[in-house]
Design a protein around this motif. Structure first.
Motif, mmCIF file in Angstrom:
data_model
loop_
_atom_site.group_PDB
_atom_site.id
_atom_site.type_symbol
_atom_site.label_atom_id
_atom_site.label_comp_id
_atom_site.label_asym_id
_atom_site.label_seq_id
_atom_site.Cartn_x
_atom_site.Cartn_y
_atom_site.Cartn_z
ATOM 1 N N UNK A 56 1.109 -1.618 0.400
ATOM 2 C CA UNK A 56 0.143 -0.190 0.307
ATOM 3 C C UNK A 56 1.062 1.339 0.417
ATOM 4 N N UNK A 57 1.807 1.482 0.754
ATOM 5 C CA UNK A 57 3.419 2.194 0.702
ATOM 6 C C UNK A 57 3.170 2.495 -0.317
ATOM 7 N N UNK A 58 3.778 1.503 -1.740
ATOM 8 C CA UNK A 58 4.035 1.219 -2.109
ATOM 9 C C UNK A 58 3.916 1.835 -3.380
ATOM 10 N N UNK A 59 2.165 1.703 -3.442
ATOM 11 C CA UNK A 59 1.134 2.683 -4.225
ATOM 12 C C UNK A 59 1.243 3.582 -4.235
ATOM 13 N N UNK A 60 0.857 4.521 -2.815
ATOM 14 C CA UNK A 60 0.527 5.469 -2.560
ATOM 15 C C UNK A 60 2.374 6.821 -3.329
ATOM 16 N N UNK A 61 2.663 6.106 -3.855
ATOM 17 C CA UNK A 61 3.769 6.668 -3.962
ATOM 18 C C UNK A 61 4.553 6.289 -5.717
ATOM 19 N N UNK A 62 5.278 7.680 -6.300
ATOM 20 C CA UNK A 62 5.779 6.940 -7.957
ATOM 21 C C UNK A 62 4.503 7.247 -8.205
ATOM 22 N N UNK A 63 4.490 6.835 -9.451
ATOM 23 C CA UNK A 63 4.013 6.572 -10.953
ATOM 24 C C UNK A 63 2.371 6.214 -11.350
ATOM 25 N N UNK A 64 2.639 5.427 -9.528
ATOM 26 C CA UNK A 64 0.933 4.795 -8.984
ATOM 27 C C UNK A 64 -0.545 5.901 -8.558
ATOM 28 N N UNK A 65 1.001 6.845 -7.929
ATOM 29 C CA UNK A 65 0.090 7.800 -7.239
ATOM 30 C C UNK A 65 0.078 8.839 -8.214
ATOM 31 N N UNK A 66 0.743 9.326 -9.272
ATOM 32 C CA UNK A 66 0.003 10.116 -10.103
ATOM 33 C C UNK A 66 -1.023 9.629 -10.992
ATOM 34 N N UNK A 67 -0.958 7.964 -11.867
ATOM 35 C CA UNK A 67 -2.157 7.040 -11.880
ATOM 36 C C UNK A 67 -2.967 7.835 -11.083
ATOM 37 N N UNK A 68 -3.695 7.248 -9.529
ATOM 38 C CA UNK A 68 -4.996 8.031 -8.622
ATOM 39 C C UNK A 68 -4.582 9.091 -8.662
ATOM 40 N N UNK A 69 -4.041 9.740 -8.754
ATOM 41 C CA UNK A 69 -4.616 11.447 -8.675
ATOM 42 C C UNK A 69 -5.405 11.731 -10.041
ATOM 43 N N UNK A 70 -4.583 11.443 -10.851
ATOM 44 C CA UNK A 70 -5.918 11.509 -12.074
ATOM 45 C C UNK A 70 -6.765 10.824 -11.838
ATOM 46 N N UNK A 71 -6.823 9.079 -11.733
ATOM 47 C CA UNK A 71 -8.230 8.688 -12.328
ATOM 48 C C UNK A 71 -8.983 8.452 -11.222
ATOM 49 N N UNK A 72 -8.668 8.944 -9.185
ATOM 50 C CA UNK A 72 -9.071 7.900 -8.183
ATOM 51 C C UNK A 72 -10.129 9.468 -8.215
ATOM 52 N N UNK A 73 -10.142 10.342 -8.449
ATOM 53 C CA UNK A 73 -11.558 11.099 -8.577
ATOM 54 C C UNK A 73 -12.384 10.932 -9.199
ATOM 55 N N UNK A 74 -12.105 10.655 -10.508
ATOM 56 C CA UNK A 74 -13.295 10.144 -12.085
ATOM 57 C C UNK A 74 -13.638 9.269 -11.347
ATOM 58 N N UNK A 75 -12.894 8.616 -10.453
ATOM 59 C CA UNK A 75 -13.798 7.262 -10.570
ATOM 60 C C UNK A 75 -14.238 7.434 -8.627
ATOM 61 N N UNK A 78 -11.421 9.442 -2.828
ATOM 62 C CA UNK A 78 -10.722 10.343 -2.099
ATOM 63 C C UNK A 78 -9.148 9.930 -2.114
ATOM 64 N N UNK A 79 -8.593 10.365 -2.756
ATOM 65 C CA UNK A 79 -6.687 9.974 -2.526
ATOM 66 C C UNK A 79 -6.100 10.340 -1.185
ATOM 67 N N UNK A 80 -6.241 10.815 -0.521
ATOM 68 C CA UNK A 80 -6.101 10.502 0.457
ATOM 69 C C UNK A 80 -6.094 9.187 1.155
ATOM 70 N N UNK A 81 -6.987 8.811 0.762
ATOM 71 C CA UNK A 81 -6.943 7.349 1.364
ATOM 72 C C UNK A 81 -6.220 6.587 0.185
ATOM 73 N N UNK A 82 -6.868 5.300 0.498
ATOM 74 C CA UNK A 82 -6.611 4.190 -0.419
ATOM 75 C C UNK A 82 -7.732 3.562 -1.032
ATOM 76 N N UNK A 83 -7.420 3.419 -2.707
ATOM 77 C CA UNK A 83 -8.431 3.223 -3.726
ATOM 78 C C UNK A 83 -9.134 2.002 -3.198
#
Length: 217
Positions: A56-75, A78-83
């Motif tokens: 989970x820590x690895x997901x919330x950093x690096x390139x996956x975090x960039x993808x999450x910052x875009x796709x998370x709100x659209x889906x 709340x990107x402060x929390x795990x998806x």
């Protein structure tokens, strides 16, 4: 044991779990597991929880975090929390799709569309690709279907069709951007190799015959 030494596998931690961890990460995983062990979990369960935390820590950093910052709100996240699991799958598929198909994607006239067509982002079993909720037989008749590279199909609720246009394009853009990064890295490595070979070829050294004859070996 020194700070940089790779620890040995604890006796009650299954080998298949231990082998899943990149060796330099094992000390950090054991420290997390130790906290769970102190809380009363057995050794194997502590280790499994530590693996989840590290993932989970690895997901919330690096390139996956960039993808999450875009796709998370659209889906709906709340990107402060795990998806949600289906959102996480979409985010992780950005890098996986780019790694697998970057060469074709960067050469395509429609890179965003090709990125979606080649996506390694698949619906949860029996669920909609976009919202993650179950797809009924009636939904399958009315909704959208998109073929996958594994020969299966992804289903999208009729009510999620408009969201698909936005999320699908965003996914495609992210994959295309990641593909351009990979292309740049690939070209940089090859430029470095070509430079090294050119330097070697231009060196004015005496040829001792090693590279043309192995008779002396």
């Amino acid at each position: 044991m020194s700070e940089d030494a790779v620890p040995e596998r604890p006796p009650r931690v299954p080998k298949h779990l231990w082998d899943m961890i990149f060796p330099p990460d094992r000390s950090a995983i054991l420290k997390i597991a130790a906290r769970y062990f102190v809380q009363g979990f057995d050794q194997e369960e502590s280790f499994e929880k530590a693996l989840i935390d590290a993932d989970n820590a690895a997901f919330m950093s690096g390139r996956t975090l960039k993808a999450y910052s875009v796709l998370g709100p659209l889906m709906g996240c709340d990107t402060k929390y795990l998806p949600f699991p289906h959102v996480r799958a979409a985010c992780e598929a950005v890098g996986n799709t780019a790694q697998a198909f970057w060469s074709d994607i960067v050469k395509s006239d429609r890179p965003e569309r090709l990125s979606f067509q080649r996506r390694l982002w698949w619906r949860p079993e029996g669920a909609c690709l976009i919202c993650g909720y179950a797809v009924s037989l009636n939904d399958r008749a009315k909704g959208l279907k998109f073929s996958r590279i594994d020969g299966e199909q992804d289903f999208i609720h009729e009510s999620c069709a408009e969201s698909l246009k936005i999320i699908g394009k965003a996914f495609g853009n992210l994959v295309y951007e990641e593909s351009l990064v990979i292309q740049g890295q690939y070209e940089a490595r090859h430029d470095a190799v070509r430079t090294n070979l050119a330097c070697i070829a231009s060196e004015d050294e005496e040829d001792d015959g090693y590279w043309s004859n192995d008779a002396g070996m």
